[in-house]
Design a protein around this motif. Sequence first.
Motif, PDB file in Angstrom:
ATOM      1  N   GLY A  10       0.785  -1.224   0.000  1.00 34.95           N
ATOM      2  CA  GLY A  10       0.000   0.000   0.000  1.00 34.95           C
ATOM      3  C   GLY A  10       0.813   1.269   0.000  1.00 34.95           C
ATOM      4  N   THR A  11       2.140   1.165   0.085  1.00 37.32           N
ATOM      5  CA  THR A  11       3.012   2.332   0.083  1.00 37.32           C
ATOM      6  C   THR A  11       4.044   2.180  -1.020  1.00 37.32           C
ATOM      7  OG1 THR A  11       4.484   1.289   1.698  1.00 37.32           O
ATOM      8  CG2 THR A  11       2.719   2.691   2.560  1.00 37.32           C
ATOM      9  N   ARG A  62       9.069  -6.871  -1.376  1.00 38.07           N
ATOM     10  CA  ARG A  62       7.818  -6.122  -1.266  1.00 38.07           C
ATOM     11  C   ARG A  62       7.899  -4.948  -2.225  1.00 38.07           C
ATOM     12  NH1 ARG A  62       7.103  -3.319   3.300  1.00 38.07           N
ATOM     13  NH2 ARG A  62       4.867  -3.201   3.023  1.00 38.07           N
ATOM     14  N   VAL A  63       6.828  -4.743  -2.992  1.00 39.04           N
ATOM     15  CA  VAL A  63       6.820  -3.700  -4.010  1.00 39.04           C
ATOM     16  C   VAL A  63       5.490  -2.962  -3.959  1.00 39.04           C
ATOM     17  CG1 VAL A  63       7.018  -3.204  -6.476  1.00 39.04           C
ATOM     18  CG2 VAL A  63       8.314  -5.095  -5.494  1.00 39.04           C
ATOM     19  N   GLY A  64       5.537  -1.642  -3.910  1.00 36.62           N
ATOM     20  CA  GLY A  64       4.340  -0.823  -4.011  1.00 36.62           C
ATOM     21  C   GLY A  64       4.019  -0.512  -5.463  1.00 36.62           C
ATOM     22  N   GLY A  65       2.885   0.140  -5.684  1.00 34.40           N
ATOM     23  CA  GLY A  65       2.438   0.434  -7.030  1.00 34.40           C
ATOM     24  C   GLY A  65       3.417   1.247  -7.856  1.00 34.40           C
ATOM     25  N   PRO A  66       3.937   2.370  -7.342  1.00 28.48           N
ATOM     26  CA  PRO A  66       4.878   3.157  -8.140  1.00 28.48           C
ATOM     27  C   PRO A  66       6.146   2.392  -8.496  1.00 28.48           C
ATOM     28  CG  PRO A  66       3.953   4.491  -6.369  1.00 28.48           C
ATOM     29  CD  PRO A  66       3.527   3.078  -6.106  1.00 28.48           C
ATOM     30  N   ALA A  67       6.681   1.626  -7.547  1.00 30.18           N
ATOM     31  CA  ALA A  67       7.888   0.845  -7.829  1.00 30.18           C
ATOM     32  C   ALA A  67       7.597  -0.247  -8.847  1.00 30.18           C
ATOM     33  CB  ALA A  67       8.430   0.242  -6.539  1.00 30.18           C
ATOM     34  N   LEU A  68       6.432  -0.879  -8.731  1.00 26.96           N
ATOM     35  CA  LEU A  68       6.063  -1.888  -9.716  1.00 26.96           C
ATOM     36  C   LEU A  68       5.975  -1.276 -11.106  1.00 26.96           C
ATOM     37  CD1 LEU A  68       5.120  -4.742 -10.494  1.00 26.96           C
ATOM     38  CD2 LEU A  68       2.777  -3.997  -9.987  1.00 26.96           C
ATOM     39  N   ALA A  69       5.374  -0.109 -11.210  1.00 32.20           N
ATOM     40  CA  ALA A  69       5.242   0.549 -12.513  1.00 32.20           C
ATOM     41  C   ALA A  69       6.612   0.832 -13.121  1.00 32.20           C
ATOM     42  CB  ALA A  69       4.444   1.840 -12.369  1.00 32.20           C
ATOM     43  N   ARG A  70       7.554   1.281 -12.296  1.00 32.51           N
ATOM     44  CA  ARG A  70       8.899   1.561 -12.807  1.00 32.51           C
ATOM     45  C   ARG A  70       9.570   0.283 -13.303  1.00 32.51           C
ATOM     46  NH1 ARG A  70       8.836   4.894  -8.115  1.00 32.51           N
ATOM     47  NH2 ARG A  70      10.003   3.347  -6.899  1.00 32.51           N
ATOM     48  N   HIS A 108      -4.413  -3.258  -2.624  1.00 32.70           N
ATOM     49  CA  HIS A 108      -3.994  -2.453  -3.764  1.00 32.70           C
ATOM     50  C   HIS A 108      -3.580  -3.364  -4.924  1.00 32.70           C
ATOM     51  CE1 HIS A 108      -3.882   1.165  -1.194  1.00 32.70           C
ATOM     52  NE2 HIS A 108      -3.560   0.284  -0.265  1.00 32.70           N
ATOM     53  N   PHE A 109      -4.030  -3.009  -6.125  1.00 33.16           N
ATOM     54  CA  PHE A 109      -3.839  -3.864  -7.292  1.00 33.16           C
ATOM     55  C   PHE A 109      -3.402  -3.038  -8.496  1.00 33.16           C
ATOM     56  CE2 PHE A 109      -7.191  -5.611  -4.612  1.00 33.16           C
ATOM     57  CZ  PHE A 109      -6.727  -6.902  -4.389  1.00 33.16           C
ATOM     58  N   THR A 110      -2.644  -3.693  -9.380  1.00 37.79           N
ATOM     59  CA  THR A 110      -2.210  -3.083 -10.633  1.00 37.79           C
ATOM     60  C   THR A 110      -2.406  -4.088 -11.755  1.00 37.79           C
ATOM     61  OG1 THR A 110      -0.530  -1.719  -9.519  1.00 37.79           O
ATOM     62  CG2 THR A 110      -0.257  -2.077 -11.878  1.00 37.79           C
ATOM     63  N   ALA A 111      -2.926  -3.620 -12.883  1.00 34.61           N
ATOM     64  CA  ALA A 111      -3.030  -4.431 -14.091  1.00 34.61           C
ATOM     65  C   ALA A 111      -1.930  -4.013 -15.046  1.00 34.61           C
ATOM     66  CB  ALA A 111      -4.406  -4.234 -14.747  1.00 34.61           C
ATOM     67  N   LEU A 112      -1.223  -5.008 -15.570  1.00 34.52           N
ATOM     68  CA  LEU A 112      -0.136  -4.789 -16.525  1.00 34.52           C
ATOM     69  C   LEU A 112      -0.447  -5.538 -17.806  1.00 34.52           C
ATOM     70  CD1 LEU A 112       2.898  -5.485 -14.146  1.00 34.52           C
ATOM     71  CD2 LEU A 112       1.958  -3.254 -14.729  1.00 34.52           C
ATOM     72  N   ARG A 113      -0.078  -4.926 -18.925  1.00 32.21           N
ATOM     73  CA  ARG A 113      -0.300  -5.550 -20.226  1.00 32.21           C
ATOM     74  C   ARG A 113       1.064  -5.790 -20.886  1.00 32.21           C
ATOM     75  NH1 ARG A 113      -4.889  -7.718 -22.205  1.00 32.21           N
ATOM     76  NH2 ARG A 113      -6.053  -5.882 -21.494  1.00 32.21           N
ATOM     77  N   ARG A 114       1.255  -7.011 -21.346  1.00 31.22           N
ATOM     78  CA  ARG A 114       2.491  -7.330 -22.042  1.00 31.22           C
ATOM     79  C   ARG A 114       2.457  -6.741 -23.449  1.00 31.22           C
ATOM     80  NH1 ARG A 114       4.372 -13.238 -24.350  1.00 31.22           N
ATOM     81  NH2 ARG A 114       6.182 -12.466 -25.484  1.00 31.22           N
TER      82      ARG A 114
END
Length: 223
Positions: A162-163, A188-196, A215-221
């Motif tokens: 969540g952070t 452990r990875v938060g949303g901004p770090a995952l996006a990077r 908290h969830f993120t959708a990624l597209r290959r």
Amino acid sequence: MSAPNPAPEPRTDAWHAGPYDTALRSGGGPLFLRRDDGGLVPLEVERWCSRADAADMTVLRRCEGSVLDIGCGPGRLVAALTRLGRPGLGIDPSPAAVARTVRAGGAALRRSVFDRLPGDSRWGTALLIDGNIGIGGDPSALLRRVAQIVAPGGLLLVETAGTDVDERAWVHLDDGDGDRGAVFPWARVGGPALARRARAEGWRVTEEWTASHRHFTALRRAP
């Protein structure tokens, strides 16, 4: 929460021995990840062993095509996919997790995500829920592996911290009563770090959402 140098050798049996299998067989904890600095991270075994909840359903409704649940645990998501009539498979290194998934009505294999898998490069959606982006202790390597698993243009749904955290450490499973598992790397990875990290590995973020304080993120290959 950074890995010490030198680090102990990881063990491949960390998630299929001792306190983890015991907790899954009983359907409850306590169970913790104990970090190398001594800190304890509680694991939500009771929730994992229950039916898919409202937050889980926000993930499952976004799935496309056949679904691979990586680190499926006791199988609540795979069982829910079966009830929805959607093709799905769970993989987990724990025999107790696989057995519980099958009893719940889902399909599961005892495999690591880094093993050769059925349907490699053809899955429509992959799931990394309940912190499973931490598998292997290297989120970038895991993103590269999942890119080999899903079809071109495929979807990856990730539950994040969540952070804005991006941490790696050596940990072991601990039942709080003296029973401990082997040491292994985790992250452990938060949303901004995952996006990077995702952008660097050829994924693009298509959606971020929160449900029931998760908290969830959708990624597209990339095709």
